[in-house]
Enzyme design. Structure first.
Site, short mmCIF file in Angstrom:
data_model
loop_
_atom_site.label_atom_id
_atom_site.label_comp_id
_atom_site.label_asym_id
_atom_site.label_seq_id
_atom_site.Cartn_x
_atom_site.Cartn_y
_atom_site.Cartn_z
N ASP A 189 0.83 -1.21 0.00
CA ASP A 189 0.00 0.00 0.00
C ASP A 189 0.87 1.26 0.00
O ASP A 189 1.98 1.26 0.52
CB ASP A 189 -0.90 -0.03 1.24
CG ASP A 189 -2.07 0.93 1.12
OD1 ASP A 189 -2.34 1.44 0.01
OD2 ASP A 189 -2.72 1.18 2.16
N HIS A 202 2.03 3.36 -9.20
CA HIS A 202 1.82 1.92 -9.34
C HIS A 202 2.99 1.26 -10.08
O HIS A 202 3.41 0.15 -9.76
CB HIS A 202 0.51 1.64 -10.08
CG HIS A 202 -0.72 2.00 -9.28
ND1 HIS A 202 -0.87 1.68 -7.96
CD2 HIS A 202 -1.87 2.65 -9.64
CE1 HIS A 202 -2.05 2.12 -7.52
NE2 HIS A 202 -2.67 2.72 -8.52
N LEU A 226 10.78 -20.33 -4.89
CA LEU A 226 9.85 -19.51 -4.10
C LEU A 226 8.47 -19.58 -4.75
O LEU A 226 8.36 -19.53 -5.98
CB LEU A 226 10.32 -18.05 -4.03
CG LEU A 226 9.39 -17.13 -3.24
CD1 LEU A 226 10.14 -16.50 -2.07
CD2 LEU A 226 8.82 -16.03 -4.09
C1 IPE Z 1 -5.50 -2.68 -0.10
O1 IPE Z 1 -5.15 -1.34 -0.24
C2 IPE Z 1 -5.48 -3.36 -1.43
C3 IPE Z 1 -4.17 -3.49 -2.05
C4 IPE Z 1 -3.03 -3.11 -1.53
C5 IPE Z 1 -4.18 -4.11 -3.35
P1 IPE Z 1 -6.24 -0.20 -0.40
O2 IPE Z 1 -5.49 1.08 -0.49
O3 IPE Z 1 -7.18 -0.53 -1.49
O4 IPE Z 1 -7.03 -0.31 0.98
P2 IPE Z 1 -7.86 0.76 1.80
O5 IPE Z 1 -8.84 1.37 0.85
O6 IPE Z 1 -6.89 1.78 2.33
O7 IPE Z 1 -8.48 -0.02 2.91
C1 IPE Z 2 -1.72 0.30 -3.28
O1 IPE Z 2 -1.48 1.65 -3.37
C2 IPE Z 2 -1.99 -0.32 -4.64
C3 IPE Z 2 -3.39 -0.70 -4.86
C4 IPE Z 2 -4.34 -0.64 -3.97
C5 IPE Z 2 -3.73 -1.20 -6.17
P1 IPE Z 2 -2.65 2.73 -3.30
O2 IPE Z 2 -3.03 3.10 -4.67
O3 IPE Z 2 -3.75 2.26 -2.42
O4 IPE Z 2 -1.86 3.93 -2.60
P2 IPE Z 2 -2.48 4.97 -1.57
O5 IPE Z 2 -3.04 4.20 -0.43
O6 IPE Z 2 -3.52 5.74 -2.31
O7 IPE Z 2 -1.30 5.82 -1.17
MG MG Z 3 -4.09 2.45 -0.44
#
Ligand code: IPE
Ligand code: IPE
Ligand code: MG
Length: 243
Positions: free
Chosen positions: A24, A41, A135
């Site tokens: 995240d 991303h 792995l």
């Molecule tokens: C969880 O992250 C999903 C992934 C890392 C793929 P999100 O950014 O979507 O989660 P929330 O919305 O903060 O709970």
């Molecule tokens: C995690 O990064 C990747 C996915 C959920 C696909 P985010 O896109 O949720 O990044 P933040 O939380 O907005 O910083």
């Molecule tokens: Mg996120």
């Protein structure tokens, strides 16, 4: 395929067998640099490659990464499309190199909502790497813990299992990937303190490590630090034990 792992899989109980990561913070990483979310991303996929290599070096057997949740479909269409495209680029660009290092890749999650061209690519990579065993990499994509448990429940009914026979074993045998096993260590980056519907069943007794590091900045040292934190924990599984 032999039962003996050919890679540096560790017998050391201080090294977790199975590690899960909620990757995240891509959006915040990009925002801090005045970049696009897609750039964030993309940087995240580089981090994934780095971390898989670090996991091999540490002797971790199974790594499960959360790449796209069942809830992430609610993001703007452009971002969802970018994430689909990035998975495709990762399958073409990063994962073959990891396969050369013995990484077997499989996907965890729903497959019925992913476009056929991408689903085909995912299936091809799974088939190409199925003999590899340095792995086990599981990429959770269109994954939700609740959807997975609902899927297992549906299969119990479809299989005509006697209600009296429904227990933890019969249900867990019907999860997406029973062979993945229990999670020992679950890491979440970016400072958020929640599971966001990840591995609700498999992480029931996982040790949790949260770090403020944003996913694109996460590296071998961060994974090493999480494994060290794990090594210092005492796992009790509900028993009264002292050490
Ligand atoms: C969880 O992250 C999903 C992934 C890392 C793929 P999100 O950014 O979507 O989660 P929330 O919305 O903060 O709970
Ligand atoms: C995690 O990064 C990747 C996915 C959920 C696909 P985010 O896109 O949720 O990044 P933040 O939380 O907005 O910083
Ligand atoms: Mg996120």
């Amino acid at each position: 395929m032999s039962d003996e792992p050919s890679g540096p899989v560790s017998d050391d109980a201080r090294v977790p067998r199975a590690v899960a990561i909620i990757m995240d913070g891509n959006g915040r990483w990009a925002e801090a640099r005045a970049l696009t979310v897609a750039d964030g991303h993309r940087a995240g996929t580089k981090a994934l490659r780095r971390v898989v290599e670090a996991a091999i070096d540490l002797g971790i057997e199974t790594l499960v990464v959360y790449a796209f949740s069942t809830e992430n479909w609610t993001r703007p269409t452009d971002e969802v499309e970018d994430l689909m495209e990035l998975l495709s680029e990762t399958i073409d660009g990063e994962l073959p190199d990891l396969a050369k290092q013995g990484v077997r890749t499989r996907f965890l999650g729903r497959r019925d909502r992913i476009e056929p061209w991408l689903d085909e690519k995912m299936g091809a990579l799974e088939a190409e790497t199925e003999e590899l065993d340095t792995l086990n990499l599981w990429i959770a994509f269109d994954y939700g813990g609740r959807a997975e448990i609902a899927h297992a429940a549906r299969r119990l009914v479809e299989d005509g299992v006697d209600p009296a026979a429904v227990d933890e074993d019969t249900l867990s045998a019907r999860l997406y990937a029973p062979e993945m096993g229990e999670i020992d260590l679950l890491i979440r980056t970016s400072g958020e303190l929640r599971l966001s519907n990840f591995l609700l069943w498999e992480a029931a007794y996982a040790e949790l490590v949260f770090t403020d590091t944003l996913w694109p900045d996460f590296d071998a040292a961060d994974l090493g630090a999480a494994v060290q934190a794990y090594a210092a924990r005492q796992r009790r599984f509900g028993a009264r034990t002292r050490s």
